[in-house]
Design a protein around this motif. Structure first.
Motif, mmCIF file in Angstrom:
data_model
loop_
_atom_site.group_PDB
_atom_site.id
_atom_site.type_symbol
_atom_site.label_atom_id
_atom_site.label_comp_id
_atom_site.label_asym_id
_atom_site.label_seq_id
_atom_site.Cartn_x
_atom_site.Cartn_y
_atom_site.Cartn_z
ATOM 1 N N ILE A 88 0.832 -1.205 0.000
ATOM 2 C CA ILE A 88 0.000 0.000 0.000
ATOM 3 C C ILE A 88 0.868 1.257 0.000
ATOM 4 O O ILE A 88 0.562 2.240 -0.680
ATOM 5 N N LYS A 89 1.965 1.239 0.728
ATOM 6 C CA LYS A 89 2.825 2.425 0.825
ATOM 7 C C LYS A 89 3.548 2.737 -0.482
ATOM 8 O O LYS A 89 4.087 3.828 -0.634
ATOM 9 N N TRP A 96 2.454 6.596 -9.360
ATOM 10 C CA TRP A 96 2.102 5.230 -8.982
ATOM 11 C C TRP A 96 0.600 5.059 -8.803
ATOM 12 O O TRP A 96 0.032 4.029 -9.159
ATOM 13 N N ARG A 97 -0.049 6.068 -8.262
ATOM 14 C CA ARG A 97 -1.507 5.970 -8.110
ATOM 15 C C ARG A 97 -2.197 5.982 -9.465
ATOM 16 O O ARG A 97 -3.192 5.290 -9.659
ATOM 17 N N ILE A 131 -7.013 9.406 -14.403
ATOM 18 C CA ILE A 131 -6.777 10.627 -15.185
ATOM 19 C C ILE A 131 -6.414 11.791 -14.266
ATOM 20 O O ILE A 131 -5.507 12.580 -14.571
ATOM 21 N N SER A 132 -7.097 11.896 -13.137
ATOM 22 C CA SER A 132 -6.796 12.982 -12.196
ATOM 23 C C SER A 132 -5.364 12.890 -11.690
ATOM 24 O O SER A 132 -4.641 13.892 -11.655
ATOM 25 N N TYR A 133 -4.952 11.694 -11.309
ATOM 26 C CA TYR A 133 -3.574 11.522 -10.842
ATOM 27 C C TYR A 133 -2.577 11.713 -11.982
ATOM 28 O O TYR A 133 -1.468 12.220 -11.766
ATOM 29 N N ALA A 134 -2.955 11.344 -13.206
ATOM 30 C CA ALA A 134 -2.063 11.540 -14.354
ATOM 31 C C ALA A 134 -1.858 13.026 -14.636
ATOM 32 O O ALA A 134 -0.734 13.462 -14.926
#
Length: 167
Positions: A88-89, A96-97, A131-134
């Motif tokens: 998880i870490k 990564w997300r 998409i948000s994390y990208a």
């Protein structure tokens, strides 16, 4: 003094998050929505008489994994294996997300090959988080925690005395 959901949600923090234009925060918000979608629609798809049952089970597992990724406080209070905590870490950065949510979305898009069900909504939700994390990753925005859920170290967080009184 009754315990309410409002004591755990920081409305002022929500407004602050909206004004920040940090897409990692938006990804986290969609992550919270994905927890509910994955678990609820995963359970709903357990009642099909086809291979979709497997994808429903996977969706429930995805919801639980996302729960621990998006609410890291749970890693401290739940008895979990060291391997799971280390797994998880790994997802503490935007890049990564993004990859994690994309992989999860692809798994749910594959369920369409078996049967088109409500798991499409799960796949779309996971895609929006990805998409948000990208976008946050490509804009080089710092990974930021949201202010929606109050931190247990805050002064106005309900403590043991309130919980004891409630019981």
């Amino acid at each position: 003094m009754a315990l309410s959901l409002g004591q755990f949600i920081n409305v002022g923090g929500m407004v602050k998050d909206l004004k920040s234009f940090n897409f990692s925060v938006y990804g986290r918000w969609f992550g919270y929505i994905n927890i509910i979608l994955c678990i609820a629609l995963g359970i709903a798809n357990l009642f099909h008489v086809s291979g979709v049952i497997a994808f429903g089970i996977i969706s429930i597992i995805q919801g639980l994994v996302i729960l621990f990724i998006e609410i890291p406080f749970l890693l401290k209070i739940c008895p979990l294996s060291d391997n799971f905590i280390e797994f998880i870490k790994r997802f503490e950065t935007n890049g990564w997300r993004c990859l994690f949510y994309l992989a999860m979305a692809i798994i749910q898009y594959i369920s369409i090959a078996v049967m088109a069900t409500s798991l499409i909504v799960v796949a779309v939700g996971l895609t929006i988080s990805s998409i948000s994390y990208a976008v946050a990753y490509t804009k080089h925005q710092e990974f930021q925690n949201t202010n929606i859920i109050k931190n247990p170290t805050d002064d106005d967080f309900p403590h043991e005395a309130v919980v004891r009184e409630m019981l």
